[in-house]
Design an enzyme around this catalytic site. Structure first.
Site, mmCIF file in Angstrom:
data_model
loop_
_atom_site.group_PDB
_atom_site.id
_atom_site.type_symbol
_atom_site.label_atom_id
_atom_site.label_comp_id
_atom_site.label_asym_id
_atom_site.label_seq_id
_atom_site.Cartn_x
_atom_site.Cartn_y
_atom_site.Cartn_z
ATOM 1 N N GLY A 64 0.791 -1.232 0.000
ATOM 2 C CA GLY A 64 0.000 0.000 0.000
ATOM 3 C C GLY A 64 0.819 1.276 0.000
ATOM 4 N N ASP A 115 -5.655 0.136 -1.765
ATOM 5 C CA ASP A 115 -6.454 -0.718 -2.642
ATOM 6 C C ASP A 115 -7.744 -1.176 -1.990
ATOM 7 O OD1 ASP A 115 -4.999 -2.533 -0.772
ATOM 8 O OD2 ASP A 115 -6.063 -4.065 -1.913
ATOM 9 N N ASP A 124 -5.178 2.184 10.629
ATOM 10 C CA ASP A 124 -6.613 1.994 10.844
ATOM 11 C C ASP A 124 -6.796 1.458 12.260
ATOM 12 O OD1 ASP A 124 -9.326 1.612 10.475
ATOM 13 O OD2 ASP A 124 -9.117 -0.156 9.217
ATOM 14 N N PHE A 165 -13.659 4.045 4.192
ATOM 15 C CA PHE A 165 -12.760 3.192 3.409
ATOM 16 C C PHE A 165 -12.306 3.961 2.177
ATOM 17 C CE2 PHE A 165 -11.098 -0.072 0.740
ATOM 18 C CZ PHE A 165 -10.419 -0.862 1.658
ATOM 19 N N VAL A 166 -11.010 4.173 2.079
ATOM 20 C CA VAL A 166 -10.472 4.989 0.992
ATOM 21 C C VAL A 166 -9.557 4.168 0.079
ATOM 22 C CG1 VAL A 166 -10.659 7.202 2.191
ATOM 23 C CG2 VAL A 166 -8.603 5.804 2.505
ATOM 24 N N LYS A 180 -6.776 7.079 10.607
ATOM 25 C CA LYS A 180 -8.222 7.222 10.849
ATOM 26 C C LYS A 180 -8.431 7.648 12.292
ATOM 27 C CE LYS A 180 -9.642 3.964 7.304
ATOM 28 N NZ LYS A 180 -10.341 2.710 6.976
HETATM 29 P P1 IMP Z 1 -4.760 -1.829 10.562
HETATM 30 O O1 IMP Z 1 -3.926 -3.033 10.936
HETATM 31 O O2 IMP Z 1 -6.225 -2.003 10.847
HETATM 32 O O3 IMP Z 1 -4.212 -0.522 11.132
HETATM 33 O O4 IMP Z 1 -4.751 -1.702 8.994
HETATM 34 C C1 IMP Z 1 -3.595 -1.783 8.309
HETATM 35 C C2 IMP Z 1 -3.763 -2.017 6.838
HETATM 36 O O5 IMP Z 1 -5.118 -2.247 6.396
HETATM 37 C C3 IMP Z 1 -3.318 -0.773 6.107
HETATM 38 O O6 IMP Z 1 -1.910 -0.710 6.007
HETATM 39 C C4 IMP Z 1 -4.002 -0.956 4.779
HETATM 40 O O7 IMP Z 1 -3.222 -1.802 3.950
HETATM 41 C C5 IMP Z 1 -5.311 -1.624 5.141
HETATM 42 N N1 IMP Z 1 -6.389 -0.604 5.243
HETATM 43 C C6 IMP Z 1 -6.949 -0.102 6.359
HETATM 44 N N2 IMP Z 1 -7.879 0.828 6.081
HETATM 45 C C7 IMP Z 1 -7.905 0.934 4.727
HETATM 46 C C8 IMP Z 1 -8.643 1.772 3.804
HETATM 47 O O8 IMP Z 1 -9.480 2.622 4.169
HETATM 48 N N3 IMP Z 1 -8.375 1.582 2.492
HETATM 49 C C9 IMP Z 1 -7.450 0.681 2.032
HETATM 50 N N4 IMP Z 1 -6.723 -0.092 2.851
HETATM 51 C C10 IMP Z 1 -6.953 0.027 4.196
HETATM 52 MG MG MG Z 2 -0.876 -1.804 4.278
#
Ligand code: IMP
Ligand code: MG
Length: 187
Positions: free
Chosen positions: A52, A167, A111, A160-161, A139
């Site tokens: 990403g 992606d 996130d 969700f972006v 976020k």
């Molecule tokens: P976390 O472990 O929940 O903090 O999420 C980490 C990973 O989830 C990020 O590095 C992204 O690859 C993916 N992710 C989280 N939110 C989004 C979103 O809104 N759009 C796209 N990918 C996301």
């Molecule tokens: Mg990621």
């Protein structure tokens, strides 16, 4: 692609300007390590979390007036999709040198904050000279407050972006802005 985007949250020019500022913020914190090859070890190693962060990384490093190297980390859920009977396991692959280096983790979005500590711990185990983290997006109010990141590009609402590397189902990474995907496409 445009038809799948409900609205643009951050356009490419807004992103470009903020990435430029981030480059300056980061350079200030690291002082001016590694102005030439002889102080190479004092330079920074950027560690993008794949995939990403690739577009953010490519733009950010060209705004960094520092000697720098790259290492890469890929983290994935294994096997395939996790289900309740098949608990979530993560597979982490780190390539490149981080031991003894000033490491800056680069991620696209923070996130829930599940992924980042796994990568931070993996780097710490390898004995970096220092460890900091930069995320393009965070976020609001989602990750635990104790999860510390040093540089944040933009705080966004819990949406969700996609685009600029982010992606949905591996699509939309090449959308040049950051936009909110139409909800019906995600169901
Ligand atoms: P976390 O472990 O929940 O903090 O999420 C980490 C990973 O989830 C990020 O590095 C992204 O690859 C993916 N992710 C989280 N939110 C989004 C979103 O809104 N759009 C796209 N990918 C996301
Ligand atoms: Mg990621």
């Amino acid at each position: 692609m445009d038809a799948d985007i409900e609205r643009v949250l951050l356009d490419r020019e807004t992103i470009r300007r903020r990435v430029q500022e981030l480059g300056r913020e980061i350079a200030q914190v690291y002082g001016n390590p590694g102005e030439n090859r002889l102080d190479e070890r004092a330079g920074v190693t950027l560690l993008p979390i794949l995939s990403g962060s690739i577009i953010f990384l490519a733009d950010l490093i060209r705004e960094l007036p520092l000697m720098m190297k790259l290492a890469f980390v890929h983290i994935s859920s294994y096997p395939g999709r996790s289900t309740e009977s098949q608990p979530h396991r993560t597979l982490l692959e780190l390539t490149g040198d981080v031991a003894g280096r000033h490491v800056l983790i680069v991620d696209d979005i923070l996130d829930s904050g599940r992924t980042l500590p796994i990568v931070q711990d993996a780097v710490r185990q390898r004995g970096p000279a220092s460890l900091r983290t930069c995320v393009l997006l965070r976020k609001r109010g989602k990750a635990p407050a104790k999860l510390k990141v040093d540089f944040v590009g933009f705080e966004i609402d819990d949406l969700f972006v996609v685009g600029y590397g982010l992606d949905f189902d591996d699509l939309y990474r090449n959308y040049p802005h950051i936009g909110v995907l139409r909800a019906e496409l995600m169901s």
